[in-house]
Each structure stands twice: as structure tokens, then as C-alpha cells.
Scaffold this active site. Structure first.
Site, short mmCIF file in Angstrom:
data_model
loop_
_atom_site.label_atom_id
_atom_site.label_comp_id
_atom_site.label_asym_id
_atom_site.label_seq_id
_atom_site.Cartn_x
_atom_site.Cartn_y
_atom_site.Cartn_z
N GLY A 1 -4.69 -35.61 17.93
CA GLY A 1 -5.42 -36.82 18.24
C GLY A 1 -5.01 -37.98 17.34
N GLY B 1 5.06 -31.63 19.90
CA GLY B 1 5.17 -30.98 21.19
C GLY B 1 5.10 -31.93 22.35
CB THR C 1 3.87 -35.07 19.72
OG1 THR C 1 2.78 -34.35 19.12
CG2 THR C 1 4.46 -36.02 18.69
CB THR D 1 6.30 -26.60 21.83
OG1 THR D 1 5.51 -25.59 22.46
CG2 THR D 1 7.61 -26.74 22.59
CB VAL D 2 5.37 -22.06 18.26
CG1 VAL D 2 3.98 -21.91 18.86
CG2 VAL D 2 5.86 -20.76 17.67
CG ASP D 3 3.05 -22.23 23.11
OD1 ASP D 3 2.93 -21.50 22.11
OD2 ASP D 3 2.11 -22.89 23.59
CE1 TYR E 1 -4.83 -21.42 14.05
CE2 TYR E 1 -6.15 -19.51 14.63
CZ TYR E 1 -5.87 -20.86 14.76
OH TYR E 1 -6.60 -21.62 15.63
#
Length: 484
Positions: free
Chosen positions: A193, A217, A220, A246-248, A405
Site C-alpha cells: 500500500g 511484484g 508494484t 514475485t516468489v510465486d 515465512y
């Protein structure tokens, strides 16, 4: 345009009279592949400072006199160097390629630059969630600007986008960031945000930044598009570049996002632990939830890498619990066969199956994304209800592991560290050459510059109809979850 295929020009010595009709048909087909038409190439337009600023002066690239480089012919990338988005083609004509072929400018140093190093004030910001490699990208941006282009005014923006207008920037140097690549997270701190376009661009302008490096990501990147457009509207000599994080691995066009390979590697530890727990119990199920809001790449690659997974559930694949061909029937059969099972689920899978209150249906995080419920906790509860109902008084256990995490916070592995360096240097070269509003990343293994707005819109979803997903099912023997 025709392209010769040397491998297809085999001389056939068999007499046509001695060939069967099918052999003659195959020969005609082979001969038709000697040449084939190639559709025109459409080079995607890359924004440049000269699009809206006139009479900008250029300078010889400082790499000419850099002690680490000895530029030779071909060292500098020219506007004619392009990267094709699609490199695999079907010459039979059954599946015609898109026309025209999309192409992008190749990344790398240019012979002329649009920024005088002594006048550069660079800003680096990290936004959104954590990802392995964030500190490496920051470090390599600082070291690259300093050592390659002699830039000395380099600043870190703390706390994400809001840091542009609410915090003082932190001056960075190679000495300061020297060991950052060995630690996880982002030393610059991050947040979700805080995107206020007017305040952000005002902050950039007031602080005198003329190069802005934005690491984040898809959300962003959408913000970066707006920042670039606002800067262009104000006719400011400020270059904006996005470095996709983006880790995904859900950002489209590029081959992969940094941190993804580290995440897959770390996920093995969680799956191995779940397997041990399940195997050590009577009717044991090891349940692992991995990251992946809209795409299941981590779960997919972790499953293929591990080979102990019995079922992989991803957002792109709808599944159901009860009935023939459902998850519970499959697990019941697997427990009878092996005495244990391992289940891997991406966080975005099965969200439509989880009961939600009216308020939960509307709840969103600071980035505007729908807040997901814990599919792992829900599955654990449903599995226990099922077993108590269908197998009363029989031993059963579910061990639920959520390593989210742990994975996000680790340092990048060797492969991702190298990747982060190449991304950072590609971004620097592009900005110094005057390009703006772009993202750097590999396409088919070659680094390219891609317009920001294209990347912000593109998605990289798992194709559950391709060979890779078939490979997953062949490894796990899981059902296709198609109701009969």
C-alpha cells in the site's frame, strides 16, 4: 521470408517406384519443409526519454574507459539486436504461430548514454512482500552503478512506495551494501500500500532523483506504470525501470522471477518433513501449504523435484472432496495402499470451496488483493471430519506444515544470486541508455527490455493441459478431478 533448414534436406535414395503410398506422402511432406515462410517481426516499442524530451545530449559510454572492461566490436548492443518471444514453431501448419512475431530489444550496454554519471541521483525502492534475492538486487544495483558507471549519488527508499514522501532516503555505497546478499529480506524495509501517485512523483522531483529503480511484484509494476506516465506528463528527465519480483513466479513474458528457484529448493525441506511425519504414523497424512496466490508454480516444481508427493493442488485446477474421482476417495485408496500420503497445496487453491462470511468475501489487503483463507487449515479440518465419519475408531493423523515465512525470508541461493546480478546490471544499462518505463528480464534465456505496461498486464499461469502438468500427474498418480 524463407529460412533454409539444412537438416531437412536429406537426399532420399529410395526409388519412388519402390515406395509405398504412405512413404511417398512422407517424402513430399519432408520436401515441403526445405523452406518455410516466416511471418514479419513486430518489435515492441520501448519508451525512451527522447519520446518527450528534445535535444538531449549523449555521451560516450563510460565503460569505454572502465578498468574492468575492454570493449571490442560487438560489445555494445545495437537497436538491431532483438529477442524473439516465441522460438518454437510447428512447420506442419497445423498450429500456425502468431503473426506477426513479437520481439523485444535486447538488454545490455549501449555505445552512447543519456546521463552524465556525476549528475545521476538514483533511487532504489522495494515494495510488497519479501522474496529471496531482494538484498542481492539492491546490492548489485549499488555496486553496478558505482563500479560500471561511476555514479556516486545512490539512495535507498525505505518502507516501500510511501517512503518517497514520508521518509528521508538513505545514501548507499558499495561498502555499506557489501554483505547484503548473504541475508534474507530487504534491508531497505518494505510495505504494502501507501501508493499516492501525486505525493510519490512530487517526492521524486523534490529530492532530485533522475533514475528510479522499482523492485516489486505485479501490483508494484502497475504502480510503476502510473509513476512513469505521470513523469512523462510532467516532461521530467527521470528514467523509471521495474525489476520484477514475485516468489510465486506469476509475472508473465519473462522466463521466471528471481527468488523462485530458491523457494522451490526450500520447499523441499517442508515436504521432506511432512513425508517423515506421515510415514511414521498409522494412516498419516503430511499436508504442506506453499506460496502461490493465483499460480501454482512453486507447488508444481516442488512436487516434481521431490517425488514423495501423492497429490498436488494448485489454483489453476479445480478439485472437489466428496464423490467418485474426488480427493477423499483418492486419499482413502492411497492410505490403504501405502499407509501414508503427502499432500501439497498452493495457498490459492480451493478458495471457492472454503465457506466465507459476508465480511470475509469483501476483505482485502493493503495492496487491494482479496484476503485468502487458510486452505491448509481448512483441508486439515475436512480430512479429520471425513476420517471420523468413514473410519471411526481407526488411527489417523494429519501433520500440517506452512513454511511460507521461512521460505520468503531466506537468502537467495547461488542460481538466484547470479540471476539478480544480471537483472540489476541489465536495468542499469537500459536506464543509462535513456530507456524508461521498462522491465528487464530473460525471454528464452536472453535478457530483454520489455515495456512496463505489458509486464503489468501479463500473467504466467500453469497450463494444466501441457506436458508438464501431465508429468505431475504421472509422478503423483492423482486424479484429474473431472466429475463423471
Amino acid at each position: 521470408m524463407a529460412i533454409s533448414c539444412p537438416e531437412a534436406t536429406t537426399n532420399l535414395t529410395t526409388s519412388a517406384d519402390a515406395q509405398s503410398p504412405s512413404e511417398q506422402q512422407q517424402q513430399r511432406h519432408d520436401q515441403s519443409l526445405d523452406t518455410f515462410p516466416f511471418a514479419p517481426v513486430s518489435l515492441q516499442r520501448l519508451p525512451h526519454l527522447t519520446d518527450y524530451l528534445q535535444n538531449l545530449q549523449t555521451l560516450p559510454n563510460p565503460l569505454d574507459s572502465n578498468r574492468f572492461f575492454h570493449p571490442i566490436d560487438g560489445f555494445y548492443v545495437s537497436p538491431c539486436d532483438i529477442i524473439l518471444r516465441q522460438i518454437v514453431y510447428d512447420l506442419s501448419g497445423m498450429f500456425p504461430p502468431p503473426a506477426p512475431h513479437l520481439a523485444y530489444h535486447r538488454a545490455g550496454p549501449r555505445e552512447r548514454v543519456f546521463f552524465k554519471p556525476s549528475e545521476v541521483r538514483a533511487a532504489i525502492v522495494t515494495c510488497g512482500g519479501l522474496c529471496p534475492g531482494l538484498n542481492t538486487v539492491i546490492r548489485e544495483l549499488v555496486v553496478g552503478l558505482w563500479e560500471l558507471y561511476d555514479v556516486r549519488e545512490i539512495y535507498g527508499i525505505t518502507a516501500g512506495y510511501r517512503g518517497f514522501y514520508s521518509r528521508e532516503p538513505v545514501k548507499l555505497s558499495p561498502k555499506m551494501v557489501h554483505g547484503w546478499h548473504k541475508t534474507g529480506g530487504t534491508t531497505l524495509e518494505t510495505s504494502r500500500g501507501g501508493f499516492d501517485l501525486e505525493k510519490i512523483v512530487n517526492g521524486i522531483e523534490e529530492k532530485g532523483f533522475n533514475q528510479v529503480y522499482i523492485i516489486g511484484g505485479d501490483g508494484t509494476m502497475r504502480g510503476a506504470v502510473k509513476i512513469f506516465e505521470e513523469i512523462r506528463c510532467r516532461n521530467l528527465k527521470i528514467a523509471v525501470v521495474g525489476i520484477p519480483k514475485t516468489v510465486d513466479n506469476d509475472i508473465g513474458i519473462i522466463d521466471r522471477s528471481f527468488g523462485f528457484q530458491t523457494a522451490v529448493e526450500m520447499a523441499q525441506q517442508a515436504i521432506n518433513a511432512a513425508h517423515v511425519e506421515a510415514e511414521s504414523a498409522v494412516n498419516g497424512i503430511g499436508l504442506v501449504k506453499l506460496m502461490g496466490r493465483s499460480t501454482g508454480h512453486i507447488a508444481l516444481y516442488a512436487t516434481l523435484s521431490n517425488r514423495d508427493v501423492d497429490c498436488c493442488l494448485i489454483p489453476e485446477l479445480e478439485f472437489f472432496l466428496e464423490g467418485k474421482g474426488g480427493l477423499l476417495e483418492f486419499l482413502d485408496r492411497r492410505l490403504k495402499e501405502n499407509g501414508h500420503a503427502v499432500l501439497v497445496v498452493a495457498e490459492g487453491a480451493g478458495q471457492s470451496l472454503i465457506p466465507r462470511t459476508a465480511s470475509q468475501k469483501e476483505e482485502r489487503d493493503e495492496s487491494g488483493n482479496l484476503v485468502f483463507l487458510d486452505v491448509g487449515g481448512w483441508l486439515k479440518s475436512e480430512l479429520k471430519k471425513w476420517w471420523d465419519r468413514d473410519h471411526p475408531n481407526e488411527l489417523f493423523t494429519v501433520k500440517y506444515i506452512d513454511p511460507t515465512y521461512m521460505i520468503r525470508a531466506v537468502p537467495a541461493n547461488a542460481t538466484d544470486n547470479l540471476y539478480c546480478t544480471l537483472l540489476a546490471h541489465s536495468a542499469i544499462h537500459g536506464v543509462m541508455a535513456g530507456y524508461t518505463g521498462f522491465v528487464c528480464g530473460p525471454i528464452n534465456g536472453n535478457y530483454a527490455y520489455i515495456p512496463l505496461d505489458e509486464v503489468a498486464k501479463a500473467k504466467n499461469e500453469v497450463n494444466t493441459r501441457d506436458h508438464k502438468w501431465a508429468w505431475v500427474r504421472s509422478v503423483t498418480n492423482q486424479p484429474d478431478f473431472v466429475r463423471s
